[in-house]
Design a protein around this motif. Structure first.
Motif, PDB file in Angstrom:
ATOM      1  N   UNK A 147       0.798  -1.221   0.000  1.00 48.99           N
ATOM      2  CA  UNK A 147       0.000   0.000   0.000  1.00 48.99           C
ATOM      3  C   UNK A 147       0.828   1.267   0.000  1.00 48.99           C
ATOM      4  N   UNK A 148       2.127   1.138   0.276  1.00 47.33           N
ATOM      5  CA  UNK A 148       3.025   2.290   0.308  1.00 47.33           C
ATOM      6  C   UNK A 148       3.899   2.391  -0.939  1.00 47.33           C
ATOM      7  N   UNK A 149       3.806   1.401  -1.812  1.00 49.94           N
ATOM      8  CA  UNK A 149       4.623   1.405  -3.025  1.00 49.94           C
ATOM      9  C   UNK A 149       3.710   1.668  -4.213  1.00 49.94           C
ATOM     10  N   UNK A 150       3.884   2.777  -4.926  1.00 47.94           N
ATOM     11  CA  UNK A 150       3.027   3.064  -6.069  1.00 47.94           C
ATOM     12  C   UNK A 150       2.983   1.884  -7.044  1.00 47.94           C
ATOM     13  N   UNK A 166      13.203   0.090   8.322  1.00 51.59           N
ATOM     14  CA  UNK A 166      14.446  -0.376   7.712  1.00 51.59           C
ATOM     15  C   UNK A 166      14.822   0.473   6.509  1.00 51.59           C
ATOM     16  N   UNK A 167      13.823   0.843   5.710  1.00 45.82           N
ATOM     17  CA  UNK A 167      14.090   1.651   4.526  1.00 45.82           C
ATOM     18  C   UNK A 167      14.669   3.006   4.907  1.00 45.82           C
ATOM     19  N   UNK A 168      14.100   3.623   5.933  1.00 44.50           N
ATOM     20  CA  UNK A 168      14.619   4.912   6.392  1.00 44.50           C
ATOM     21  C   UNK A 168      16.026   4.764   6.959  1.00 44.50           C
ATOM     22  N   UNK A 169      16.270   3.673   7.676  1.00 38.33           N
ATOM     23  CA  UNK A 169      17.591   3.453   8.258  1.00 38.33           C
ATOM     24  C   UNK A 169      18.644   3.279   7.181  1.00 38.33           C
ATOM     25  N   UNK A 170      18.296   2.660   6.081  1.00 35.75           N
ATOM     26  CA  UNK A 170      19.271   2.445   5.020  1.00 35.75           C
ATOM     27  C   UNK A 170      19.743   3.754   4.406  1.00 35.75           C
ATOM     28  N   UNK A 171      18.912   4.773   4.438  1.00 37.84           N
ATOM     29  CA  UNK A 171      19.300   6.071   3.891  1.00 37.84           C
ATOM     30  C   UNK A 171      20.407   6.735   4.687  1.00 37.84           C
ATOM     31  N   UNK A 172      20.500   6.405   5.970  1.00 36.18           N
ATOM     32  CA  UNK A 172      21.536   6.978   6.849  1.00 36.18           C
ATOM     33  C   UNK A 172      21.549   8.507   6.788  1.00 36.18           C
ATOM     34  N   UNK A 173      20.370   9.098   6.751  1.00 33.88           N
ATOM     35  CA  UNK A 173      20.269  10.551   6.764  1.00 33.88           C
ATOM     36  C   UNK A 173      20.323  11.218   5.409  1.00 33.88           C
ATOM     37  N   UNK A 174      20.620  10.463   4.354  1.00 32.18           N
ATOM     38  CA  UNK A 174      20.706  11.042   3.012  1.00 32.18           C
ATOM     39  C   UNK A 174      19.317  11.199   2.407  1.00 32.18           C
ATOM     40  N   UNK A 175      19.179  12.152   1.501  1.00 33.26           N
ATOM     41  CA  UNK A 175      17.913  12.348   0.791  1.00 33.26           C
ATOM     42  C   UNK A 175      17.991  11.604  -0.535  1.00 33.26           C
ATOM     43  N   UNK A 176      17.368  10.426  -0.564  1.00 27.73           N
ATOM     44  CA  UNK A 176      17.319   9.634  -1.794  1.00 27.73           C
ATOM     45  C   UNK A 176      15.919   9.052  -1.940  1.00 27.73           C
ATOM     46  N   UNK A 177      15.546   8.769  -3.162  1.00 26.49           N
ATOM     47  CA  UNK A 177      14.202   8.255  -3.437  1.00 26.49           C
ATOM     48  C   UNK A 177      14.152   6.769  -3.125  1.00 26.49           C
ATOM     49  N   UNK A 178      13.209   6.381  -2.285  1.00 26.08           N
ATOM     50  CA  UNK A 178      12.996   4.974  -1.976  1.00 26.08           C
ATOM     51  C   UNK A 178      11.738   4.501  -2.694  1.00 26.08           C
ATOM     52  N   UNK A 179      11.438   3.230  -2.552  1.00 22.99           N
ATOM     53  CA  UNK A 179      10.225   2.705  -3.181  1.00 22.99           C
ATOM     54  C   UNK A 179       8.975   3.009  -2.359  1.00 22.99           C
TER      55      UNK A 179
END
Length: 454
Positions: A134-137, A364-377
């Motif tokens: 439901x969170x993935x387009x 987990x998805x937010x943690x993988x970014x480690x503070x960076x601004x990148x597009x996730x699924x």
């Protein structure tokens, strides 16, 4: 792969391939994650996240449920094709890790070979009822879908847009909030930029020197804008009207002085186009969000633009005409990215699914970014982390819902080259009909005439 790593990988597989009970007989199981990532080397951030965040937290969560689950990480740091070959050999022999990182472009090839199976077939109905869908387009889910079935969970993705130089637009009397609604409006803007003395009004990658960039940044988004995909319903798109429309658009750009044909033929043409844009010599450029965050990034970019945020605008790639794009869309894009699959030969498929879905949870998805601004699924994570970068938020909110993906089939790279050659033909002055006919012949030789639709 270094000899020591080969020995280590073999040992890990011998002890824990496809999830074993470790020989303890006490109900404990071991799951294995593999990725083309290694600490201190290739994709180090992903490797560190897996070892330092995913594994301890998942094991702790399982322990809280009264389960004795151990997770091992099997790293690689090799060329993508080497990694692909290793994974294919593992799966062919019904061994390998339980959770496997793949490039999304490999999914169909692996599925056709029987190396991977739909998630619901491996893990059961839990896979279809996962909260994350439901969170993935829907369009982003397409990265892991083949023949209408979900084979993988998409990781991060990207999107293609039109960038434009606001200063050059002002000089040409064009709006600073440009939102083209058709290909003709792109051409009209290019003509205005040309009259204003802009050296290269429009840059859309073309030809074979640009390689896959021609296909992904230009030909495929344009084809989607003409209402077609390069592969659909089991057929490859040949010399159709949509394909001719795409070639016609290229020809209008590169035979009327709106683009630079020579730049498309240079070995470093794409890099030079980046530099030209940063220097204020290109008005409109079709590129991915990589261009924004890594090329013209003000401090660490390859071709930094100190005033990027003020001087650079971005817009959706319009369909040829409103409503003429795939799925009846007004705007289109193309995306790529990695996915994770379940090993269909895992001895512990349900725990493996729990691990896979845990790795794709919001936390987990937010943690993988480690503070960076990148597009996730995941839309919920993007809403949290992309507020600091309006451009990436634009891609998440407006581009991803209309995006599409390359067909994940082994023969695709050959088709891509044929498409690149067709664009090169029209850029050099060949007629659209001749270029399309030549492409048709090449495509039929690659995939067989019965597999081509016109």
């Amino acid at each position: 792969m270094k000899p020591a790593l080969v020995i280590l990988a073999a040992a890990v597989l011998a002890l824990a391939g496809c999830g074993t009970d470790g020989g303890s007989g006490d109900g404990a199981i071991t799951l294995v994650i593999t990725a083309n990532a290694i600490s201190g080397g290739k994709n180090a951030e992903s490797a560190d996240w897996t070892k330092q965040w995913v594994i301890p937290r998942f094991e702790a969560a399982q322990k809280a449920k009264g389960r004795d689950v151990h997770v091992l990480f099997q790293p690689s740091g090799v060329d993508d094709e080497q990694y692909k070959t290793k994974i294919a050999l593992d799966l062919k022999s019904r061994t390998g890790a339980d959770v496997i990182d793949l490039d999304g472009i490999w999914v169909g090839e692996f599925a056709q070979a029987g190396y991977v199976k739909p998630l619901a077939e491996v893990a059961g109905p839990e896979a279809d009822s996962w909260e994350g869908w439901g969170q993935i387009p829907t369009a982003v889910q397409g990265l892991g879908i083949f023949d209408g079935k979900r084979y993988a969970l998409p990781q991060g993705t990207d999107g293609r847009v039109l960038y434009y130089n606001r200063k050059l637009f002002e000089k040409a009397g064009l709006p600073s909030d440009w939102r083209p609604a058709s290909w003709q409006e792109i051409l009209d803007a290019g003509a205005a930029l040309k009259r204003a003395g802009v050296p290269i009004p429009i840059q859309v990658d073309a030809g074979t020197a640009m390689g896959e960039a021609t296909t992904m940044q230009g030909a495929l988004p344009l084809l989607a804008g003409a209402g077609a995909e390069i592969y659909a319903n089991g057929k490859w798109t040949g010399a159709s009207q949509a394909l001719k429309d795409v070639l016609g658009f290229y020809r209008q750009i590169y035979t009327t002085g709106l683009g630079d044909p020579k730049l498309q033929q240079e070995a470093q043409g794409r890099d030079k186009s980046f530099a030209r844009f940063a220097e204020g010599k290109i008005g409109i450029l079709a590129e991915g969000d990589y261009f924004w965050r890594a090329v013209i990034e003000p401090k660490a970019g390859v071709a930094p633009m100190a005033n990027r945020d003020a001087d650079v605008g971005y817009a959706l790639i319009p369909a040829a005409r409103p409503g003429a794009g795939i799925r009846g869309q007004d705007a289109v894009s193309m995306s790529g990215g990695a996915v994770r699959v379940l090993n269909p030969f895992s001895k512990n498929p349900k725990p493996a699914w729990e691990l896979l879905s845990f790795m794709h949870s919001a936390e987990a998805t937010a943690a993988q970014l480690a503070g960076a601004a990148r597009i996730t699924s995941r839309t919920d994570v993007n809403d949290q982390v992309l507020g600091v970068d309006p451009m990436l938020k634009f891609v998440s909110d407006e581009v991803l819902p209309v995006t599409a993906y390359r067909p994940p089939l082994a023969v695709y790279p050959q088709v891509s080259v044929a498409l690149q050659e067709a664009t090169a033909d029209v850029v050099s002055g060949t007629s659209v009909d001749e270029a399309a006919a030549s492409y048709q012949r090449k495509l039929e030789a690659i995939v067989g005439a019965s597999n081509v639709a016109r």
